[in-house]
Design an enzyme around this catalytic site. Structure first.
Site, PDB file in Angstrom:
ATOM      1  N   ASP A   1       0.856  -1.193   0.000  1.00 37.81           N
ATOM      2  CA  ASP A   1       0.000   0.000   0.000  1.00 37.81           C
ATOM      3  C   ASP A   1       0.895   1.246   0.000  1.00 37.81           C
ATOM      4  OD1 ASP A   1      -2.261   1.585   0.310  1.00 37.81           O
ATOM      5  OD2 ASP A   1      -2.366   1.282   2.484  1.00 37.81           O
TER       6      ASP A   1
ATOM      7  N   GLU B   1       2.579   5.107  -3.954  1.00 36.47           N
ATOM      8  CA  GLU B   1       2.555   6.076  -5.083  1.00 36.47           C
ATOM      9  C   GLU B   1       3.892   6.798  -5.246  1.00 36.47           C
ATOM     10  OE1 GLU B   1       0.224   5.819  -2.642  1.00 36.47           O
ATOM     11  OE2 GLU B   1      -1.031   4.568  -3.930  1.00 36.47           O
TER      12      GLU B   1
ATOM     13  N   ASP C   1      -9.087   4.102  -1.848  1.00 36.54           N
ATOM     14  CA  ASP C   1     -10.035   4.476  -0.785  1.00 36.54           C
ATOM     15  C   ASP C   1     -11.330   5.054  -1.339  1.00 36.54           C
ATOM     16  OD1 ASP C   1      -8.014   3.601   0.758  1.00 36.54           O
ATOM     17  OD2 ASP C   1      -7.335   5.593   1.383  1.00 36.54           O
TER      18      ASP C   1
HETATM   19  C1  NOJ Z   1      -4.613   3.293   2.763  1.00 37.94           C
HETATM   20  C2  NOJ Z   1      -5.242   2.139   2.017  1.00 37.94           C
HETATM   21  O1  NOJ Z   1      -5.812   2.578   0.823  1.00 37.94           O
HETATM   22  C3  NOJ Z   1      -6.250   1.458   2.907  1.00 37.94           C
HETATM   23  O2  NOJ Z   1      -6.828   0.407   2.214  1.00 37.94           O
HETATM   24  C4  NOJ Z   1      -5.582   1.007   4.187  1.00 37.94           C
HETATM   25  O3  NOJ Z   1      -6.535   0.432   5.038  1.00 37.94           O
HETATM   26  C5  NOJ Z   1      -4.917   2.181   4.886  1.00 37.94           C
HETATM   27  N1  NOJ Z   1      -4.000   2.825   3.990  1.00 37.94           N
HETATM   28  C6  NOJ Z   1      -4.182   1.761   6.159  1.00 37.94           C
HETATM   29  O4  NOJ Z   1      -3.148   0.916   5.867  1.00 37.94           O
END
Ligand code: NOJ
Length: 861
Positions: free
Chosen positions: A452, A455, A528
């Site tokens: 995660d 980017e 998200d």
């Molecule tokens: C951002 C991610 O997009 C999300 O899915 C994750 O739960 C959080 N970071 C925390 O790691």
């Protein structure tokens, strides 16, 4: 800028030459590639700094033969049924297929290129005064083609020590009304215009991998991933275009009434490295695109099932309770995910010793039921000399650096952090080694990975990412490699998974950021999203767009990450997510718990049904993934892909095809009692639940949608392999018998295929798999090995029985059904609407064998 071609030379593997513009000299190279594709590159003659080539994205390049001639002042190169026509002044070129124009470069004269300059002096007239629009700035930049010095934005300054280096050009798709692709944006599948009369957006599409908080829908703003690939389509042909460049990019789309789609591409730096895919079919383009940039990985079977995630399952007890509740409520699932809170203070590759004291035992408990776990591993490394990863990475000097060569510090989840430089081979190697069981304490073979924030997300950086003037391996600036950073983390993790299993176990890694070629390393999700109906709907165009850009294993957080969806929305989302490539429920740490049993009845049963539908279809879905792996054909397909000559499907993105056989239309509003579905008249269709033949009027049918129903239709002419027995996980289904659903077309024919292997290893690469074609024709159903399969020598213990064959859409009751030995088979018939459904119980055949079954009696058209 005026461009003139000065010379051209022809050699077997390349067509090279010189062009100049305003005194600057460039060399160019065309490569005619196998599969009806062409690459075009441009190089500055005198180069002050190297231009970054996004080389990590290319997998195979194979050249093809061509002819050439000069005619009417044009250089004409012919290959297959295609032609490349190159004009001298202004320098421009165009591709024709079967005599029809498909794509053109610099037809509108937008081609500009800012070479690196020794001086970066700003002339007086170029100073932009306060209040003057950005447009003026751009205009001046183009005009003088020089650096305008450092840039400041939102309190952050980009020192731009090398000056300006931007590139732009136009690409025209003649006779087209639609273009698609350039993910990732939360917008329609058919891209809206950003320029010209009737422009629907005021800004161009932006490609710059960013961690965007609560992203807006219907917007060309940049999101987490970037693939600068665009597809155009018209009746009879498609064409594709890729700009292989990992710098920040902007793309304008203008639709003209001629008709044509004119696009204008602009990048901050990097190279002119262009690929033209001439198809002429969409499938041909997807095949070529993934041949050049890498085939989608063949996922493990477990990865194609249902995943349960949340930020966070708080403790070992919590995780194990969630796991056992799936058994208690009789809902299958394969994978439990642990988010950042499972670590010791956001130090990846560690465990919170209080909350997760026995990670191996915990994983083994799940593994005993055939289940897996996934932990999150982000690219930011907590700055802490007592943290082994931080200490060692510093010693190895593999962090991203500031312009003065010191290590870059920024903030992310752990507070002060540093970032691994995955462009550095040493960085990739070190990272990969961290996945070895001896290095990642508490990990076991049933633990997989989630990458995660790659980017990369830097809380203290400009636009929540890395400053562009940071330095990577060999002094490459971050601005040049930005969009490829996440893919390189994904790749290094993939290599780590391979290392830890001695190349025996197929990796599974989910990544948020992506770039050209990501498909080789696993899956992506759309980040998200929000628990709102509009986000449920938006998952379709977003997933279609990444799918055509090679990334066929993709999904959206089921339920939405932010907010608390009510039970109805969540049920509708499970029903939809179950029929998308990657199926995972996930939620933000501040949301209420929403595991499928928490809403009570009727909801628990509805979640269960949606998940079970997925599990029954696993043989079909796995076959789709194998097709994607072999040919790049997406698992989730637009209506236009399956019905390319039906113009009514071109802009359609509120329904889609899940593979060739299933049409899916979501219920996308609260309290929606019925939904109108478009059923292309090229096929006949059956309701997937009832097997009833659909009777659309002018392509449309209204389907009632009580809470237990979303419209799913089987396309006549398709054969769908299933496994209908319910188990706790996919691994426990391995030896279960198959059910084969045969949906006849109007000529009483059907075909389909099945791919089966051990679901986890690389043994399939040495022939340990089944790949058979099913065909129903002339009242005979047969199974034959496909050419690439290993006939008569099906190894592995996955050659199991078929327990049921269901023929849907039969015109009358058969008198008898006999197997290849002439033995009568037991069957039942049921009248459904105007047709019969014929069910053969225990046809006494195996899934991997070759066989045929004859239907006697006078079935007619
Ligand atoms: C951002 C991610 O997009 C999300 O899915 C994750 O739960 C959080 N970071 C925390 O790691």
């Amino acid at each position: 800028m005026d461009w003139t071609m000065k010379s051209i030379q022809y050699a077997p593997n390349a067509i090279t030459g010189q062009v100049d513009s305003l005194g600057d000299e460039f060399s160019f190279e065309f490569n005619i590639l196998a599969g009806n594709n062409v690459r075009f590159r441009l190089h500055e003659k005198t180069l002050l700094h190297p231009r970054y080539e996004a080389k990590f994205s290319i997998e195979t390049l194979e050249t093809a033969v061509y002819d050439h001639q000069k005619k009417d002042g044009l250089e004409i190169v012919t290959f297959g049924s295609s032609e490349l026509l190159i004009a001298y002044a202004p320098f421009s070129f165009e591709f024709k297929v079967n005599g029809k124009s498909q794509i053109a470069f610099n037809k509108n004269g937008y081609f500009y290129y800012e070479p690196y300059r020794a001086e970066s002096k700003i002339p007086e007239f170029a100073v932009v005064k306060e209040g003057e629009a950005d447009e003026k700035l751009n205009e001046i930049k183009t005009k003088i083609g020089k650096d305008l010095g450092s840039e400041s934005f939102g309190g952050k300054t980009d020192s731009k020590p090398r000056g300006a280096s931007s590139i732009g050009f136009d690409i025209t798709f003649p006779n087209s009304k639609h273009v698609f692709g350039i993910p990732e944006h939360a917008t329609s599948y058919s891209l809206k215009s950003t320029r010209g009369s009737g422009a629907e957006y005021t800004e161009p599409y932006r490609l710059y991998n960013l961690d965007v908080f609560e992203y807006e829908l219907d917007n060309p703003m940049a999101l987490y991933g970037a693939v600068p690939f665009m597809l155009s389509h018209k009746v009879g042909s498609s064409a594709g275009f890729l700009w292989l460049n990992s710098a920040e990019m902007w793309i304008d789309v203008e639709k003209s009434t001629d008709p044509s789609v004119k696009t204008h591409w602009m990048a901050e730096s990097g190279m002119v490295d262009l690929f033209f895919f001439l198809g002429p079919t969409q499938n041909g383009i997807f095949n070529s695109f993934t041949k050049i940039t890498g085939r989608p990985q063949l996922p493990q079977q477990f990865a194609t099932t249902y995943h349960q995630c949340r930020w966070n399952y708080n403790t070992e007890e919590d995780a194990l309770e969630v796991d056992s509740n799936f058994d208690l409520y009789d809902i299958p699932y394969d994978v439990l995910w642990l988010d950042i809170e499972h670590t010791d203070g956001k130090r990846y590759f560690t465990w919170d010793k209080v909350k997760f004291p026995h990670p191996k035992e915990m994983q083994n408990k799940l593994a005993n039921k055939g289940r897996k776990m996934i932990t999150i591993i982000d690219p930011h490394i907590k700055k802490d000399d007592n943290y082994h990863v931080s200490k060692k990475a510093k010693e190895l000097d593999i962090f991203v650096k500031n312009t003065d060569g010191s290590t870059f510090d920024g903030h992310c989840w752990p507070g002060d952090s540093n970032w691994i430089d995955y462009t550095n081979p040493k960085g990739r190697e070190y990272w990969a080694e961290q996945f070895l069981y001896k290095n990642y304490e508490g990990s076991t073979p049933s633990l997989y990975t989630w990458n995660d924030m790659n980017e990369p997300s830097v809380f203290t950086g400009p636009e929540v990412t890395m400053p562009k003037d940071l330095l990577h391996y060999e002094n490459v600036e971050h601005r040049d490699i930005h969009n490829t950073y996440g893919m390189l983390q994904h790749r290094s993790t993939f290599e780590g998974h391979l290392k830890r299993s001695d190349n025996k176990d197929r990796p599974f890694i989910l990544s948020r950021a992506f770039f050209v070629g990501t498909q080789r390393y696993g899956a992506i999700w759309t980040g998200d999203n929000t628990g709102e109906w509009e986000h449920l709907s938006m998952s379709i165009p977003m997933l279609l767009s990444v799918s055509i850009a090679g990334i066929t294993f993709c999904g959206a957080d089921v339920g939405g990450f932010f907010l608390n969806p009510d039970a109805e929305l969540l049920v509708r989302w499970y029903q939809l997510g179950a029929l998308q490539p990657f199926f995972r429920a996930h939620a933000h740490i501040d949301t209420k718990r929403r595991e499928p049993w928490l809403f009570g009845e009727p909801y628990t049963s509805l979640f269960r049904e949606a998940v079970i539908r997925r599990y029954k279809l696993l043989p079909y879905i796995y076959t789709l993934f194998s097709e994607a792996h072999l040919t790049g054909n997406p698992v989730m397909r637009s209506m236009m892909q399956e019905f390319p000559d039906n113009e009514l499907t071109f802009g359609m993105d509120d329904q889609y095809m899940f593979g060739q056989a299933l049409l899916v239309k979501p219920v996308s509003k609260a309290g929606q009692k019925s939904v109108e579905v478009f059923l292309p008249q090229e096929s006949i269709w059956y309701d997937y639940d009832t097997f009833e033949l659909a009777k659309p009027k002018a392509n449309l049918i209204e389907v009632e949608t009580p809470l237990d129903k979303i419209p799913v239709f089987m396309r006549g002419g398709c054969i769908i392999p299933r496994k209908d027995r319910q188990r706790r996980s996919s691994q426990l289904m391995k030896k279960d018998p198959y059910t084969i659903i045969v949906a006849l077309d109007s000529r009483l024919n059907a075909s389909g295929s099945i791919y089966v292997d051990d679901g986890s290893s690389f043994e399939y690469q040495s022939g340990d798999y089944i790949n058979s074609k099913f065909e129903f024709k002339d009242n005979t159903l047969s199974a034959k090995h496909l050419p690439l399969s290993t006939p008569m020598d099906v190894k592995g213990d996955f050659n199991v029985k078929i327990e049921r064959i269901v023929i849907v859409g039969y015109s009358n009751e058969p008198a008898a059904i006999k197997n290849s030995n002439g033995k009568d088979l037991f069957f039942g018939t049921k009248k459904v609407g105007d047709c019969f459904t014929v069910t053969i119980k225990n046809p006494e055949v195996l899934i991997g064998d070759e066989w045929s079954i004859k239907f006697k009696g006078n079935s007619k058209l």
